[in-house]
Design a protein around this motif. Structure first.
Motif, PDB file in Angstrom:
ATOM      1  N   THR A 243      19.096  40.824  -1.218  1.00  0.00           N
ATOM      2  CA  THR A 243      20.049  39.741  -1.366  1.00  0.00           C
ATOM      3  C   THR A 243      19.320  38.483  -1.825  1.00  0.00           C
ATOM      4  OG1 THR A 243      19.815  39.042   0.934  1.00  0.00           O
ATOM      5  CG2 THR A 243      21.573  40.632   0.453  1.00  0.00           C
ATOM      6  N   ILE A 244      20.084  37.561  -2.362  1.00  0.00           N
ATOM      7  CA  ILE A 244      19.569  36.269  -2.790  1.00  0.00           C
ATOM      8  C   ILE A 244      20.380  35.202  -2.067  1.00  0.00           C
ATOM      9  CG2 ILE A 244      19.216  34.702  -4.719  1.00  0.00           C
ATOM     10  CD1 ILE A 244      19.267  37.121  -6.559  1.00  0.00           C
ATOM     11  N   LYS A 245      19.692  34.249  -1.446  1.00  0.00           N
ATOM     12  CA  LYS A 245      20.390  33.134  -0.811  1.00  0.00           C
ATOM     13  C   LYS A 245      20.371  31.966  -1.779  1.00  0.00           C
ATOM     14  CE  LYS A 245      20.824  30.501   3.388  1.00  0.00           C
ATOM     15  NZ  LYS A 245      20.347  30.281   4.737  1.00  0.00           N
ATOM     16  N   ILE A 246      21.566  31.447  -2.075  1.00  0.00           N
ATOM     17  CA  ILE A 246      21.694  30.354  -3.034  1.00  0.00           C
ATOM     18  C   ILE A 246      22.413  29.182  -2.378  1.00  0.00           C
ATOM     19  CG2 ILE A 246      21.638  31.777  -5.100  1.00  0.00           C
ATOM     20  CD1 ILE A 246      24.681  31.705  -5.119  1.00  0.00           C
ATOM     21  N   GLU A 247      22.158  27.992  -2.907  1.00  0.00           N
ATOM     22  CA  GLU A 247      22.799  26.775  -2.416  1.00  0.00           C
ATOM     23  C   GLU A 247      23.293  25.964  -3.605  1.00  0.00           C
ATOM     24  OE1 GLU A 247      21.726  22.799   0.217  1.00  0.00           O
ATOM     25  OE2 GLU A 247      20.180  24.263  -0.214  1.00  0.00           O
ATOM     26  N   GLN A 248      24.478  25.411  -3.476  1.00  0.00           N
ATOM     27  CA  GLN A 248      25.023  24.584  -4.555  1.00  0.00           C
ATOM     28  C   GLN A 248      24.453  23.180  -4.442  1.00  0.00           C
ATOM     29  OE1 GLN A 248      29.256  24.641  -4.930  1.00  0.00           O
ATOM     30  NE2 GLN A 248      29.282  22.983  -6.416  1.00  0.00           N
ATOM     31  N   ILE A 249      23.899  22.679  -5.549  1.00  0.00           N
ATOM     32  CA  ILE A 249      23.307  21.340  -5.558  1.00  0.00           C
ATOM     33  C   ILE A 249      23.980  20.404  -6.560  1.00  0.00           C
ATOM     34  CG2 ILE A 249      21.053  22.104  -4.751  1.00  0.00           C
ATOM     35  CD1 ILE A 249      20.118  21.939  -7.699  1.00  0.00           C
ATOM     36  N   GLY A 250      24.893  20.925  -7.364  1.00  0.00           N
ATOM     37  CA  GLY A 250      25.560  20.113  -8.375  1.00  0.00           C
ATOM     38  C   GLY A 250      27.069  20.236  -8.277  1.00  0.00           C
ATOM     39  N   SER A 251      27.750  19.240  -8.798  1.00  0.00           N
ATOM     40  CA  SER A 251      29.205  19.211  -8.765  1.00  0.00           C
ATOM     41  C   SER A 251      29.798  19.890  -9.998  1.00  0.00           C
ATOM     42  CB  SER A 251      29.686  17.759  -8.718  1.00  0.00           C
ATOM     43  OG  SER A 251      31.083  17.690  -8.850  1.00  0.00           O
TER      44      SER A 251
ATOM     45  N   ASN B 238      31.774  26.311  -3.537  1.00  0.00           N
ATOM     46  CA  ASN B 238      32.747  25.412  -4.160  1.00  0.00           C
ATOM     47  C   ASN B 238      32.539  23.965  -3.741  1.00  0.00           C
ATOM     48  OD1 ASN B 238      33.646  25.605  -1.578  1.00  0.00           O
ATOM     49  ND2 ASN B 238      35.754  26.115  -2.054  1.00  0.00           N
ATOM     50  N   LYS B 239      31.543  23.685  -2.912  1.00  0.00           N
ATOM     51  CA  LYS B 239      31.230  22.318  -2.528  1.00  0.00           C
ATOM     52  C   LYS B 239      29.725  22.155  -2.482  1.00  0.00           C
ATOM     53  CE  LYS B 239      35.305  21.295   0.227  1.00  0.00           C
ATOM     54  NZ  LYS B 239      35.798  20.842   1.528  1.00  0.00           N
ATOM     55  N   ILE B 240      29.255  20.963  -2.794  1.00  0.00           N
ATOM     56  CA  ILE B 240      27.821  20.696  -2.762  1.00  0.00           C
ATOM     57  C   ILE B 240      27.306  20.878  -1.342  1.00  0.00           C
ATOM     58  CG2 ILE B 240      26.064  18.907  -3.067  1.00  0.00           C
ATOM     59  CD1 ILE B 240      27.761  17.749  -5.287  1.00  0.00           C
ATOM     60  N   GLY B 241      26.166  21.549  -1.224  1.00  0.00           N
ATOM     61  CA  GLY B 241      25.553  21.785   0.078  1.00  0.00           C
ATOM     62  C   GLY B 241      25.896  23.129   0.690  1.00  0.00           C
ATOM     63  N   ARG B 242      26.887  23.804   0.153  1.00  0.00           N
ATOM     64  CA  ARG B 242      27.235  25.124   0.694  1.00  0.00           C
ATOM     65  C   ARG B 242      26.224  26.155   0.223  1.00  0.00           C
ATOM     66  NH1 ARG B 242      33.591  25.902   1.227  1.00  0.00           N
ATOM     67  NH2 ARG B 242      33.925  24.138   2.585  1.00  0.00           N
ATOM     68  N   SER B 243      26.016  27.157   1.059  1.00  0.00           N
ATOM     69  CA  SER B 243      25.100  28.222   0.674  1.00  0.00           C
ATOM     70  C   SER B 243      25.787  29.564   0.885  1.00  0.00           C
ATOM     71  CB  SER B 243      23.812  28.146   1.487  1.00  0.00           C
ATOM     72  OG  SER B 243      24.085  28.257   2.859  1.00  0.00           O
ATOM     73  N   ALA B 244      25.269  30.562   0.189  1.00  0.00           N
ATOM     74  CA  ALA B 244      25.835  31.910   0.270  1.00  0.00           C
ATOM     75  C   ALA B 244      24.736  32.921   0.010  1.00  0.00           C
ATOM     76  CB  ALA B 244      26.957  32.078  -0.754  1.00  0.00           C
TER      77      ALA B 244
ATOM     78  N   LYS C 146      22.878  27.810 -13.549  1.00  0.00           N
ATOM     79  CA  LYS C 146      21.554  27.512 -12.994  1.00  0.00           C
ATOM     80  C   LYS C 146      21.323  26.030 -12.782  1.00  0.00           C
ATOM     81  CE  LYS C 146      19.419  27.730 -17.527  1.00  0.00           C
ATOM     82  NZ  LYS C 146      18.596  28.517 -18.416  1.00  0.00           N
ATOM     83  N   HIS C 147      22.050  25.178 -13.485  1.00  0.00           N
ATOM     84  CA  HIS C 147      21.908  23.737 -13.314  1.00  0.00           C
ATOM     85  C   HIS C 147      22.711  23.212 -12.121  1.00  0.00           C
ATOM     86  CE1 HIS C 147      25.315  24.645 -15.873  1.00  0.00           C
ATOM     87  NE2 HIS C 147      25.859  23.509 -15.494  1.00  0.00           N
ATOM     88  N   LEU C 148      23.527  24.073 -11.510  1.00  0.00           N
ATOM     89  CA  LEU C 148      24.355  23.664 -10.370  1.00  0.00           C
ATOM     90  C   LEU C 148      23.931  24.306  -9.055  1.00  0.00           C
ATOM     91  CD1 LEU C 148      27.875  23.937 -12.047  1.00  0.00           C
ATOM     92  CD2 LEU C 148      26.503  21.888 -11.724  1.00  0.00           C
ATOM     93  N   VAL C 149      23.043  25.290  -9.103  1.00  0.00           N
ATOM     94  CA  VAL C 149      22.633  25.993  -7.888  1.00  0.00           C
ATOM     95  C   VAL C 149      21.114  26.033  -7.772  1.00  0.00           C
ATOM     96  CG1 VAL C 149      24.700  27.444  -7.834  1.00  0.00           C
ATOM     97  CG2 VAL C 149      22.653  28.263  -8.975  1.00  0.00           C
ATOM     98  N   ARG C 150      20.674  26.331  -6.551  1.00  0.00           N
ATOM     99  CA  ARG C 150      19.248  26.484  -6.270  1.00  0.00           C
ATOM    100  C   ARG C 150      19.079  27.771  -5.474  1.00  0.00           C
ATOM    101  NH1 ARG C 150      16.827  22.040  -2.457  1.00  0.00           N
ATOM    102  NH2 ARG C 150      18.479  22.902  -1.190  1.00  0.00           N
ATOM    103  N   VAL C 151      18.094  28.563  -5.846  1.00  0.00           N
ATOM    104  CA  VAL C 151      17.793  29.779  -5.106  1.00  0.00           C
ATOM    105  C   VAL C 151      16.933  29.362  -3.918  1.00  0.00           C
ATOM    106  CG1 VAL C 151      16.678  32.029  -5.147  1.00  0.00           C
ATOM    107  CG2 VAL C 151      17.946  31.228  -7.143  1.00  0.00           C
ATOM    108  N   VAL C 152      17.470  29.552  -2.709  1.00  0.00           N
ATOM    109  CA  VAL C 152      16.770  29.148  -1.504  1.00  0.00           C
ATOM    110  C   VAL C 152      15.782  30.228  -1.080  1.00  0.00           C
ATOM    111  CG1 VAL C 152      17.065  28.484   0.907  1.00  0.00           C
ATOM    112  CG2 VAL C 152      18.735  27.761  -0.779  1.00  0.00           C
ATOM    113  N   ASP C 153      16.233  31.479  -1.120  1.00  0.00           N
ATOM    114  CA  ASP C 153      15.394  32.574  -0.646  1.00  0.00           C
ATOM    115  C   ASP C 153      15.833  33.854  -1.314  1.00  0.00           C
ATOM    116  OD1 ASP C 153      13.548  33.975   0.822  1.00  0.00           O
ATOM    117  OD2 ASP C 153      14.837  34.194   2.573  1.00  0.00           O
ATOM    118  N   GLY C 154      14.873  34.596  -1.786  1.00  0.00           N
ATOM    119  CA  GLY C 154      15.154  35.909  -2.361  1.00  0.00           C
ATOM    120  C   GLY C 154      14.452  36.974  -1.550  1.00  0.00           C
TER     121      GLY C 154
END
Length: 63
Positions: A6-14, A32-38, A54-62
């Motif tokens: 799995t890949i853990k991602i976080e939204q950093i852009g609107s 769907n909101k900044i700061g949410r992760s999945a 890729k400009h709106l999300v950040r990969v936190v952990d893979g």
């Protein structure tokens, strides 16, 4: 790619002032909101979705 990865991602852009398809991609990823992760499965389809926003999300952990 293993089926259990799995890949853990976080939204950093609107998604404001972005194309509708990018907004829909974020919703498809479970964001769907900044700061949410999945955590999403590590599949080629998911990787393609991440590339599209890729400009709106950040990969936190893979794992």
């Amino acid at each position: 790619m293993a089926s259990g990865k799995t890949i853990k991602i976080e939204q950093i852009g609107s998604p404001i002032r972005r194309e509708q398809t990018q907004r829909q991609t974020l919703v498809g990823l479970g964001l769907n909101k900044i700061g949410r992760s999945a955590e999403v499965p590590d599949t080629p389809a998911t990787r393609g979705m991440l590339t599209k926003v890729k400009h709106l999300v950040r990969v936190v952990d893979g794992k």
